[in-house]
Write a protein that holds these residues in place. Structure first.
Motif, PDB file in Angstrom:
ATOM      1  N   LEU A 196       0.833  -1.206   0.000  1.00 49.45           N
ATOM      2  CA  LEU A 196       0.000   0.000   0.000  1.00 49.45           C
ATOM      3  C   LEU A 196       0.868   1.257   0.000  1.00 49.45           C
ATOM      4  CD1 LEU A 196      -2.891   1.245   0.374  1.00 49.45           C
ATOM      5  CD2 LEU A 196      -2.460   1.132   2.828  1.00 49.45           C
ATOM      6  N   GLN A 197       1.912   1.278   0.857  1.00 49.55           N
ATOM      7  CA  GLN A 197       2.778   2.459   0.951  1.00 49.55           C
ATOM      8  C   GLN A 197       3.605   2.652  -0.317  1.00 49.55           C
ATOM      9  OE1 GLN A 197       3.413   3.084   5.722  1.00 49.55           O
ATOM     10  NE2 GLN A 197       4.899   1.754   4.725  1.00 49.55           N
ATOM     11  N   ILE A 198       3.996   1.560  -0.934  1.00 53.40           N
ATOM     12  CA  ILE A 198       4.782   1.666  -2.174  1.00 53.40           C
ATOM     13  C   ILE A 198       3.892   2.138  -3.321  1.00 53.40           C
ATOM     14  CG2 ILE A 198       6.025   0.321  -3.914  1.00 53.40           C
ATOM     15  CD1 ILE A 198       7.064  -1.431  -1.592  1.00 53.40           C
ATOM     16  N   GLU A 199       2.700   1.544  -3.433  1.00 52.49           N
ATOM     17  CA  GLU A 199       1.802   1.875  -4.548  1.00 52.49           C
ATOM     18  C   GLU A 199       1.295   3.308  -4.482  1.00 52.49           C
ATOM     19  OE1 GLU A 199      -2.470   0.399  -6.489  1.00 52.49           O
ATOM     20  OE2 GLU A 199      -1.549  -0.745  -4.854  1.00 52.49           O
ATOM     21  N   PHE A 200       0.891   3.753  -3.273  1.00 50.22           N
ATOM     22  CA  PHE A 200       0.294   5.081  -3.142  1.00 50.22           C
ATOM     23  C   PHE A 200       1.289   6.143  -2.685  1.00 50.22           C
ATOM     24  CE2 PHE A 200      -3.402   2.390  -3.173  1.00 50.22           C
ATOM     25  CZ  PHE A 200      -4.344   3.141  -3.869  1.00 50.22           C
ATOM     26  N   LYS A 201       2.564   5.757  -2.537  1.00 53.20           N
ATOM     27  CA  LYS A 201       3.610   6.701  -2.171  1.00 53.20           C
ATOM     28  C   LYS A 201       3.230   7.466  -0.900  1.00 53.20           C
ATOM     29  CE  LYS A 201       5.091   7.269  -6.964  1.00 53.20           C
ATOM     30  NZ  LYS A 201       5.304   8.195  -8.098  1.00 53.20           N
ATOM     31  N   CYS A 202       2.951   6.683   0.141  1.00 53.03           N
ATOM     32  CA  CYS A 202       2.506   7.267   1.401  1.00 53.03           C
ATOM     33  C   CYS A 202       3.222   6.562   2.548  1.00 53.03           C
ATOM     34  CB  CYS A 202       0.994   7.124   1.552  1.00 53.03           C
ATOM     35  SG  CYS A 202       0.399   5.405   1.504  1.00 53.03           S
ATOM     36  N   CYS A 203       3.047   7.077   3.751  1.00 47.05           N
ATOM     37  CA  CYS A 203       3.699   6.493   4.916  1.00 47.05           C
ATOM     38  C   CYS A 203       2.851   6.726   6.148  1.00 47.05           C
ATOM     39  CB  CYS A 203       5.081   7.117   5.104  1.00 47.05           C
ATOM     40  SG  CYS A 203       6.031   6.360   6.457  1.00 47.05           S
ATOM     41  N   GLY A 204       2.527   5.650   6.860  1.00 47.68           N
ATOM     42  CA  GLY A 204       1.731   5.754   8.075  1.00 47.68           C
ATOM     43  C   GLY A 204       0.275   6.072   7.804  1.00 47.68           C
ATOM     44  N   ASN A 205      -0.418   6.400   8.878  1.00 50.09           N
ATOM     45  CA  ASN A 205      -1.833   6.756   8.766  1.00 50.09           C
ATOM     46  C   ASN A 205      -1.977   8.222   8.365  1.00 50.09           C
ATOM     47  OD1 ASN A 205      -4.586   7.097   9.082  1.00 50.09           O
ATOM     48  ND2 ASN A 205      -4.703   6.085  11.050  1.00 50.09           N
ATOM     49  N   ASN A 206      -1.486   9.119   9.221  1.00 53.55           N
ATOM     50  CA  ASN A 206      -1.495  10.550   8.897  1.00 53.55           C
ATOM     51  C   ASN A 206      -0.131  11.057   8.443  1.00 53.55           C
ATOM     52  OD1 ASN A 206      -4.268  11.032   9.779  1.00 53.55           O
ATOM     53  ND2 ASN A 206      -3.491  10.602  11.831  1.00 53.55           N
ATOM     54  N   GLY A 207       0.916  10.282   8.691  1.00 49.97           N
ATOM     55  CA  GLY A 207       2.265  10.672   8.316  1.00 49.97           C
ATOM     56  C   GLY A 207       3.281   9.677   8.848  1.00 49.97           C
ATOM     57  N   TYR A 208       4.547   9.867   8.529  1.00 47.14           N
ATOM     58  CA  TYR A 208       5.587   8.895   8.897  1.00 47.14           C
ATOM     59  C   TYR A 208       5.785   8.793  10.407  1.00 47.14           C
ATOM     60  CZ  TYR A 208       8.821  12.823   9.647  1.00 47.14           C
ATOM     61  OH  TYR A 208       9.429  13.961  10.117  1.00 47.14           O
ATOM     62  N   LYS A 209       5.444   9.848  11.163  1.00 46.55           N
ATOM     63  CA  LYS A 209       5.650   9.824  12.616  1.00 46.55           C
ATOM     64  C   LYS A 209       4.691   8.855  13.333  1.00 46.55           C
ATOM     65  CE  LYS A 209       7.727  14.395  13.148  1.00 46.55           C
ATOM     66  NZ  LYS A 209       7.635  15.731  13.796  1.00 46.55           N
ATOM     67  N   ASP A 210       3.656   8.397  12.642  1.00 48.12           N
ATOM     68  CA  ASP A 210       2.749   7.412  13.252  1.00 48.12           C
ATOM     69  C   ASP A 210       3.486   6.120  13.599  1.00 48.12           C
ATOM     70  OD1 ASP A 210       0.632   9.148  12.998  1.00 48.12           O
ATOM     71  OD2 ASP A 210      -0.051   8.327  11.085  1.00 48.12           O
ATOM     72  N   TRP A 211       4.527   5.804  12.826  1.00 43.97           N
ATOM     73  CA  TRP A 211       5.289   4.575  13.085  1.00 43.97           C
ATOM     74  C   TRP A 211       6.112   4.684  14.373  1.00 43.97           C
ATOM     75  CZ3 TRP A 211       3.999   0.318  10.748  1.00 43.97           C
ATOM     76  CH2 TRP A 211       3.451   0.353   9.459  1.00 43.97           C
ATOM     77  N   PHE A 212       6.383   5.911  14.833  1.00 44.62           N
ATOM     78  CA  PHE A 212       7.155   6.088  16.067  1.00 44.62           C
ATOM     79  C   PHE A 212       6.351   5.662  17.294  1.00 44.62           C
ATOM     80  CE2 PHE A 212       9.578   9.976  14.128  1.00 44.62           C
ATOM     81  CZ  PHE A 212      10.042   9.148  13.120  1.00 44.62           C
ATOM     82  N   GLY A 237      11.922   5.118  13.775  1.00 48.46           N
ATOM     83  CA  GLY A 237      12.201   4.555  12.453  1.00 48.46           C
ATOM     84  C   GLY A 237      10.912   4.141  11.762  1.00 48.46           C
ATOM     85  N   VAL A 238      11.015   3.844  10.470  1.00 48.34           N
ATOM     86  CA  VAL A 238       9.847   3.478   9.659  1.00 48.34           C
ATOM     87  C   VAL A 238      10.197   2.265   8.803  1.00 48.34           C
ATOM     88  CG1 VAL A 238       8.962   5.844   9.582  1.00 48.34           C
ATOM     89  CG2 VAL A 238      10.542   5.062   7.802  1.00 48.34           C
ATOM     90  N   PRO A 239       9.210   1.513   8.305  1.00 47.58           N
ATOM     91  CA  PRO A 239       9.492   0.407   7.409  1.00 47.58           C
ATOM     92  C   PRO A 239      10.120   0.884   6.100  1.00 47.58           C
ATOM     93  CG  PRO A 239       7.276   0.238   8.313  1.00 47.58           C
ATOM     94  CD  PRO A 239       7.790   1.587   8.682  1.00 47.58           C
ATOM     95  N   PHE A 240      10.770  -0.021   5.407  1.00 42.72           N
ATOM     96  CA  PHE A 240      11.475   0.333   4.157  1.00 42.72           C
ATOM     97  C   PHE A 240      10.524   0.875   3.100  1.00 42.72           C
ATOM     98  CE2 PHE A 240       9.678  -3.691   3.043  1.00 42.72           C
ATOM     99  CZ  PHE A 240       9.523  -3.684   1.671  1.00 42.72           C
ATOM    100  N   SER A 241       9.250   0.465   3.163  1.00 37.61           N
ATOM    101  CA  SER A 241       8.289   0.874   2.130  1.00 37.61           C
ATOM    102  C   SER A 241       7.945   2.352   2.200  1.00 37.61           C
ATOM    103  CB  SER A 241       7.008   0.038   2.254  1.00 37.61           C
ATOM    104  OG  SER A 241       6.489   0.065   3.575  1.00 37.61           O
TER     105      SER A 241
END
Length: 354
Positions: free
Chosen positions: A159-175, A208-212
């Protein structure tokens, strides 16, 4: 005064019947298009059902599929009526059915218009569905060994690779969640122990965040670990430097994707609705023009067709009066039943003579 009153001769009636026959078959193809759009949207939603909290979003595709089927059925039937209207003997059998059929067409067109509006108004419901679904999906990202959840890591990564996105609202959600599986953690390590003890939930949290989440177009190698630690990377300041991670959250990306799709479908359905309305008006004109022929034995005589026998105002008043009469009739019936009950409940007095 009748609404949209038009005079017809035999030639005009024949042309109207032939034109409506052709329009009805175009409407059948439009119904197939609506059905196909509903099927396509249902498949697209099912592809990402793992990151959706409930099935409310399937109301739109299910409605489109139903409207497509009804459109094909209604317009196929109307095409048959228009074809038989060229022959008075064949048309006679359809006369009793035309008024109920036109009433059903009115209901169908109202439902079609309602479905078109829903396509434009589903954004709010879809947003809450995606927000909660993505939040739950991210929690299960690490559960690669748990039956029923082992696919979630692949789903989120794709999903993150296809839609070029990260997390729910942003990359900091993974923290805020532990997305690294325990099987890859060395619990004898002091660093791991300290991180687990650093929060009351006992989770291994990292910045940190996943590689995707990595943007492959970035000129710098992906910094996916220690994102907020400037000293861990050469010539790096995460607050000022353009990160090589996707900035946009997946909720926003999916919401824009589905909203634009539903808006396009809503516009198409509005065009289909306008076409269906014109077909219904034409069928009403054909119906009234054939019924108002003064001499049925002379099909070449002139006649008049109309959409409403009276003006719109008078028709509305008449409909209100009929509703009032129906309400009074129900009240009278209820009163009569109550009176009968009271009379039945009375017991005659018995006088005894001693």
């Amino acid at each position: 005064m009748a609404l949209l009153k038009v005079k017809f001769n035999q030639k005009k009636r024949v042309k109207l019947a032939q034109g409506l026959w052709l329009m009805n078959w175009f409407s059948v193809f439009a119904g197939i298009l609506v059905f196909s759009m509903g099927l396509f949207l249902k498949i697209e939603l099912r592809k990402r059902s793992e990151v959706m909290d409930n099935s409310e979003s399937h109301f739109v595709p299910n409605s489109l599929i139903l409207m497509g089927i009804l459109s094909c059925a209604f317009n196929g039937f109307a095409g048959k009526i228009c074809y038989d209207s060229l022959d008075p003997a064949k048309f006679a059998k359809w006369k009793p059915l035309l008024k109920p059929y036109l009433a059903m067409c009115c209901v169908f067109n109202m439902l079609l218009f309602f479905v078109a509006l829903i396509c434009f108004l589903m954004r709010g419901s879809l947003e809450s569905t995606l927000a909660q679904g993505l939040k739950n999906g991210m929690k299960f990202y690490r559960d690669t060994d748990t039956p029923g959840r082992c696919f979630m890591k692949k789903t989120i990564d794709m999903l993150q690779i296809e839609f070029k996105c990260c997390g729910n609202n942003g990359y900091k959600d993974w923290f805020e969640i532990q997305w690294i599986s325990n099987r890859y953690l060395d619990f004898s390590s002091k660093e791991v122990k300290d991180r687990i003890k650093s929060n009351v939930d006992g989770r291994y949290l990292v910045d940190g965040v996943p590689f995707s989440c990595c943007n492959p177009s970035s000129p710098r190698p992906c910094i996916q670990y220690q994102v907020t630690n400037n000293s861990a990377h050469y010539s790096y300041d995460y607050q000022t430097e353009e990160l090589n991670l996707w900035r946009r959250g997946c909720r926003e990306a999916l919401l824009n994707y589905y909203s634009s799709m539903m808006s396009s479908m809503g516009a198409v359905i509005l065009l289909v609705w306008l076409f269906e309305m014109s077909v219904m008006v034409g069928l009403r004109l054909l119906h009234t023009s054939l019924e108002s022929i003064a001499n049925p034995e002379d099909p070449e005589c002139e006649s008049e067709g109309w959409v409403l026998e009276n003006s719109l105002k008078d028709t509305f008043k008449s409909a209100l009066e009929n509703l009032k009469k129906l309400g009074k009739f129900n009240q009278v019936e209820a009163g009569a039943e109550g009176a009968e009950g009271e009379e039945g409940g009375k017991t005659p007095a018995i006088t005894t003579v001693s």
